[in-house]
Motif scaffolding. Structure first.
Motif, PDB file in Angstrom:
ATOM      1  N   GLY A 111       7.428   1.525   2.350  1.00  0.00           N
ATOM      2  CA  GLY A 111       6.757   0.554   1.484  1.00  0.00           C
ATOM      3  C   GLY A 111       6.117  -0.581   2.244  1.00  0.00           C
ATOM      4  O   GLY A 111       5.014  -1.027   1.911  1.00  0.00           O
ATOM      5  N   VAL A 112       6.782  -1.064   3.291  1.00  0.00           N
ATOM      6  CA  VAL A 112       6.228  -2.153   4.110  1.00  0.00           C
ATOM      7  C   VAL A 112       4.926  -1.709   4.764  1.00  0.00           C
ATOM      8  O   VAL A 112       3.934  -2.434   4.755  1.00  0.00           O
ATOM      9  N   HIS A 113       4.932  -0.500   5.308  1.00  0.00           N
ATOM     10  CA  HIS A 113       3.729   0.013   5.972  1.00  0.00           C
ATOM     11  C   HIS A 113       2.614   0.274   4.959  1.00  0.00           C
ATOM     12  O   HIS A 113       1.440  -0.020   5.215  1.00  0.00           O
ATOM     13  N   LEU A 115      -2.713  -1.085   2.628  1.00  0.00           N
ATOM     14  CA  LEU A 115      -3.545  -1.439   1.474  1.00  0.00           C
ATOM     15  C   LEU A 115      -4.311  -2.733   1.722  1.00  0.00           C
ATOM     16  O   LEU A 115      -5.426  -2.907   1.225  1.00  0.00           O
ATOM     17  N   LYS A 116      -3.714  -3.619   2.519  1.00  0.00           N
ATOM     18  CA  LYS A 116      -4.362  -4.907   2.793  1.00  0.00           C
ATOM     19  C   LYS A 116      -5.351  -4.816   3.961  1.00  0.00           C
ATOM     20  O   LYS A 116      -6.405  -5.436   3.944  1.00  0.00           O
ATOM     21  N   ASN A 117      -4.985  -4.045   4.969  1.00  0.00           N
ATOM     22  CA  ASN A 117      -5.869  -3.867   6.128  1.00  0.00           C
ATOM     23  C   ASN A 117      -5.355  -2.669   6.925  1.00  0.00           C
ATOM     24  O   ASN A 117      -4.251  -2.701   7.451  1.00  0.00           O
ATOM     25  N   GLU A 163      -7.413   8.193   0.414  1.00  0.00           N
ATOM     26  CA  GLU A 163      -7.961   7.159   1.309  1.00  0.00           C
ATOM     27  C   GLU A 163      -6.942   6.660   2.322  1.00  0.00           C
ATOM     28  O   GLU A 163      -7.268   6.428   3.478  1.00  0.00           O
ATOM     29  N   TYR A 164      -5.683   6.481   1.896  1.00  0.00           N
ATOM     30  CA  TYR A 164      -4.688   5.879   2.778  1.00  0.00           C
ATOM     31  C   TYR A 164      -3.698   6.876   3.357  1.00  0.00           C
ATOM     32  O   TYR A 164      -2.885   6.522   4.193  1.00  0.00           O
ATOM     33  N   ARG A 165      -3.740   8.129   2.901  1.00  0.00           N
ATOM     34  CA  ARG A 165      -2.827   9.179   3.371  1.00  0.00           C
ATOM     35  C   ARG A 165      -1.372   8.745   3.192  1.00  0.00           C
ATOM     36  O   ARG A 165      -0.548   8.848   4.107  1.00  0.00           O
TER      37      ARG A 165
END
Length: 454
Positions: free
Chosen positions: A368-370, A375-377, A396-398
């Motif tokens: 979750g932290v990663h 999501l932010k950058n 998009e983020y895999r």
């Protein structure tokens, strides 16, 4: 007396420099740049230098010799048919490798056939998307035997740029127990076979010293000097059993360059095995110390624990270009994933999920932290773009949803699936998602949609 160079400027040698900011927070710098940074400009040329066997016009250019089809195929169970080897050779040409070591012609009839096919087709074809008209060098391995050299020439003479890679062992243990030859006999065999290779038609001759890292320094300088005098254009230094630490290997390359007669007239190549997991580190240390050609394989396959991985070496050079003094390669990195998958399929050697660069998890995120950082950058947890290696994500983020995933990742997945849920509804859904995730390894899109519809 041999000269030994100072080793204070290597890539992997730790040093500590303390700087102070305006608020007195110490900043620690762990590595100094490569010694090459002091020898050459940091300007990077986009054009692959023209091929000359014993010279590279741009000192920052690193030649890539891919030995997947020879050393890689020596992995137990990794044998390939001539047609499979041809298909991989075509892909290696698209990838942009400078030299394809196509096989060991003296090993079998099918090896001669495979190397000949590759020499005829890939060794003469211009790569379609290479603006410089790149045609790879086709190389074949040969023992120091006339019959091996003859078979190598018969297979490779059709290539535009044929190269033979002769080799002999130079360590005391190999000379005594395997070869049963004296040092003088090893030198005579090596030099006479270089001369014979030239006589049959080879103008591009690499000579590799097997187990060089466990050989006596003075003997290395002597035999290399004689091999160069006999007409070799590239000399190969092998860490055949993967025994060196990076600083040891870097020092060896530096000492060879400082003490070998005629070394300025040839290319210094390195061949590192991975028995201690240090093949890539040793390869990087070798080029930091002046080697200009590296032997690598796709996915790092090869004898025992494998070879230095092409994708890891190339992407490290790309990511650490400035620290390495502006070094670069001619590899088209967008073909890395496709090449990796092809080699995996044809050899049957499965890539471990956490393998650097090409592993299934290399660009996946479950924590979750990663996921929140991504999501932010995206640069918070990805040091390179997956698109740079030809990886096109299914999302998009895999993200991989699991018990460690957080609200923001679940929300991103819901939006991807067409559900914009927020507030209390998202909170309730999140805790139901957590309950399901505790009982399953992976949460699929269907699982998420089921939670929404419930």
């Amino acid at each position: 007396m041999a000269e030994s160079l100072s080793y204070t400027t290597s890539f992997f040698t730790p040093i500590t420099t303390i700087a102070t900011t305006s608020i007195n927070i110490p900043i620690i710098t762990y590595f100094k740049p490569s010694i090459r940074a002091k020898k050459s400009s940091l300007i990077v040329c986009s054009r692959r230098p023209n091929y000359t066997p014993n010279h590279i016009p741009d000192p920052n250019y690193i030649r890539i010799l891919d030995t997947t089809l020879r050393d890689g195929e020596q992995s137990p169970g990794a044998s390939m048919t001539p047609n499979e080897k041809l298909k991989i050779a075509r892909q290696l040409a698209k990838l942009g490798v400078d030299i394809i070591e196509a096989g060991f012609p003296a090993a079998s009839v099918s090896e001669v056939e495979a190397v000949k096919l590759i020499a005829q087709e890939v060794g003469n074809a211009t790569v379609d998307d290479d603006i410089n008209g790149h045609v790879p060098v086709i190389c074949g391995l040969s023992r120091c035997r006339k019959e091996d050299i003859d078979k190598a020439w018969e297979a490779m003479k059709y290539a535009k740029f044929p190269r033979i890679l002769l080799f002999i062992a130079t360590s005391e243990i190999h000379m005594k127990y395997k070869l049963k030859l004296t040092k003088e006999e090893v030198i005579e065999k090596a030099t006479s076979m270089v001369a014979y290779a030239r006589s049959v038609g080879f103008n591009d001759i690499e000579f590799g010293l097997e187990d060089a890292t466990r050989s006596e320094r003075e003997f290395l300088y002597e035999i290399l000097g004689e091999i160069i005098k006999a007409g070799a254009t590239t000399i190969g230094i092998g860490d055949t059993v993967g025994y060196c630490l990076p600083r040891e290997f870097g020092q060896l390359i530096a000492d060879i360059k400082a003490n070998t007669p005629g070394i300025e007239n040839v290319i210094v190549a390195i061949h590192c095995h991975n028995d201690l997991g240090l093949a890539v580190a040793n390869t990087l240390e070798g080029i930091s110390s002046g080697a200009t050609e590296v032997d690598v394989t796709i996915n790092g396959i090869g004898e025992r624990a494998g070879n230095a991985s092409l994708e890891e070496v190339v992407m490290t050079i790309k990511c650490k270009e400035m620290l390495l003094g502006g070094l670069y390669t001619g590899i088209n990195t967008r073909h890395i994933v496709m090449t990796s998958k092809m080699v995996e399929e044809y050899t049957g050697m499965q890539v471990q999920p956490h393998k650097a660069i090409v592993g299934a998890n290399a660009f996946s995120h479950e924590s979750g932290v990663h996921q929140d950082g991504m999501l932010k950058n995206k640069s918070t947890y990805e040091i390179m773009s997956p698109e740079d290696i030809g990886l096109h994500k299914s999302n998009e983020y895999r993200f991989t949803l699991g018990k460690l995933s957080g609200r923001q990742a679940l929300k991103a997945k819901l939006i991807e699936l067409g559900h914009n849920i927020d507030g209390k509804e998202l909170n309730d859904l999140f805790w139901r998602f957590k309950s399901v995730a505790e009982t399953k390894k992976f949460i699929t899109d269907d699982d998420v949609l089921a939670l929404v519809s419930n």
